[in-house]
Motif scaffolding. Structure first.
Motif, short mmCIF file in Angstrom:
data_model
loop_
_atom_site.label_atom_id
_atom_site.label_comp_id
_atom_site.label_asym_id
_atom_site.label_seq_id
_atom_site.Cartn_x
_atom_site.Cartn_y
_atom_site.Cartn_z
N PHE A 180 -43.35 74.23 32.41
CA PHE A 180 -42.71 72.98 31.99
C PHE A 180 -43.04 71.84 32.95
O PHE A 180 -43.40 70.73 32.52
CB PHE A 180 -41.20 73.19 31.90
CG PHE A 180 -40.43 71.93 31.65
CD1 PHE A 180 -40.39 71.37 30.39
CD2 PHE A 180 -39.74 71.30 32.68
CE1 PHE A 180 -39.68 70.20 30.14
CE2 PHE A 180 -39.02 70.14 32.45
CZ PHE A 180 -38.99 69.58 31.18
N VAL A 181 -42.96 72.10 34.25
CA VAL A 181 -43.26 71.07 35.25
C VAL A 181 -44.72 70.63 35.15
O VAL A 181 -45.03 69.42 35.19
CB VAL A 181 -42.93 71.59 36.66
CG1 VAL A 181 -43.38 70.59 37.71
CG2 VAL A 181 -41.43 71.83 36.79
N CYS A 182 -45.63 71.59 35.00
CA CYS A 182 -47.05 71.26 34.89
C CYS A 182 -47.34 70.44 33.64
O CYS A 182 -48.11 69.46 33.67
CB CYS A 182 -47.90 72.52 34.91
SG CYS A 182 -47.86 73.41 36.48
N ILE B 108 -48.86 66.66 33.55
CA ILE B 108 -50.11 66.38 32.82
C ILE B 108 -49.91 65.26 31.80
O ILE B 108 -50.71 64.31 31.71
CB ILE B 108 -50.62 67.66 32.13
CG1 ILE B 108 -51.09 68.68 33.17
CG2 ILE B 108 -51.75 67.35 31.15
CD1 ILE B 108 -51.41 70.04 32.58
N LEU B 109 -48.83 65.34 31.05
CA LEU B 109 -48.55 64.33 30.03
C LEU B 109 -48.32 62.96 30.66
O LEU B 109 -48.83 61.94 30.18
CB LEU B 109 -47.34 64.75 29.19
CG LEU B 109 -46.96 63.84 28.02
CD1 LEU B 109 -48.11 63.79 27.00
CD2 LEU B 109 -45.68 64.34 27.35
N SER B 110 -47.58 62.91 31.77
CA SER B 110 -47.29 61.64 32.44
C SER B 110 -48.56 61.02 33.00
O SER B 110 -48.81 59.81 32.85
CB SER B 110 -46.27 61.86 33.56
OG SER B 110 -45.07 62.39 33.05
N LEU B 111 -49.42 61.83 33.64
CA LEU B 111 -50.66 61.31 34.22
C LEU B 111 -51.62 60.80 33.15
O LEU B 111 -52.27 59.75 33.31
CB LEU B 111 -51.33 62.39 35.07
CG LEU B 111 -50.58 62.79 36.36
CD1 LEU B 111 -51.28 63.96 37.03
CD2 LEU B 111 -50.49 61.61 37.31
N VAL B 112 -51.73 61.53 32.04
CA VAL B 112 -52.62 61.10 30.96
C VAL B 112 -52.13 59.80 30.34
O VAL B 112 -52.93 58.87 30.08
CB VAL B 112 -52.74 62.21 29.90
CG1 VAL B 112 -53.46 61.70 28.65
CG2 VAL B 112 -53.48 63.41 30.47
#
Length: 251
Positions: A101-103, A107-111
């Motif tokens: 979940f954290v990963c 990933i979604l936030s950085l993209v």
């Protein structure tokens, strides 16, 4: 002229007498009111749960944490409760691993941020402002100092319990650990944490809202328990044979 001066003196005396009577009446009424209020305040302080004299807000610790627990800001407290519920459903109901979940969130936030920043020039929009997070040395020292104080306090309490200095604290610690062991046997750690959060966000605010009624009921229950203990002591404990006490040698 003499008659006028005597009349003025009589009027002044009558005014002074009226003022003194009013003042004495006010003092007597205020003193009687104070006497009437004293028993109520004393009885209310005696009937408080565990004999407390502070408010619920100050007992929790005050500050923003107490405001969150007591729903001073309903939107913030509701958001915290909803967020905890969603996380619990994800991890327990859907069996979503925490690390995954954290990963995925990172990933979604950085993209999203990368696409937003690079497309801002084409869309003629201002790019998002990303604040730089830097933990200062003073903040780190303060957190470490506060953590050290709390850890030392916990170790001191455990030392007092292990040394046999406080029997009541020993019973309290044993009871709490036993309850936690029973709860841990029924459900996992994350569910225990979620139950604790829900309890923390519901019980204090309900008690603060109905503290007079709850204190009254608890006070009556404690009185009945004391009466039952006296009966049990008179019928059972007092009849238990005990060995003769050794007489102290006179020095």
């Amino acid at each position: 002229m003499a008659d006028q001066s005597t009349e003025e003196k009589v009027v002044d005396r009558s005014l002074m007498d009226n003022l003194s009577e009013k003042l004495h009446g006010h003092h007597s009424s205020s003193s009687s009111d104070d006497d009437d209020e004293k028993p109520t305040t004393i009885s209310s302080s005696i009937n408080r749960l565990f004999g407390r004299q502070k408010s619920v807000h100050s007992l929790i610790g005050g500050g923003k944490a107490a405001d969150l627990v007591l729903w001073r800001n309903k939107q913030t407290s509701a958001s915290f409760l909803v967020g905890a519920t969603v996380l619990w459903i994800l991890f327990e109901g859907m069996e979503y691993p925490l690390l995954t979940f954290v990963c995925h969130v990172l990933i979604l936030s950085l993209v999203i941020l990368f696409i937003w920043i690079n497309s801002a020039a084409f869309l003629k929009r201002s790019p998002p402002h990303i604040p730089e997070v830097v933990i200062s040395e003073d903040t780190t020292r303060h957190i470490a100092s506060e953590l050290r104080v709390e850890v030392n306090r916990a170790f001191s309490s455990l030392h007092d319990v292990a040394s046999g200095k406080d029997f009541k604290k020993l019973l309290l610690v044993v009871a709490v650990l036993y309850v936690l062991s029973v709860i841990g046997n029924c459900c996992d750690f994350l569910t225990v944490v979620y139950i604790g959060l829900v309890t923390l966000l519901t019980v204090p605010v309900v008690y603060e809202k109905y503290e007079n009624q709850i204190d009254s009921v608890v006070h009556k229950v404690l009185l009945k328990l004391k009466e039952q203990y006296k009966v049990f002591d008179a019928k059972v404990l007092s009849k238990i044979p005990r060995g003769p006490l050794k007489e102290k040698k006179l020095s």
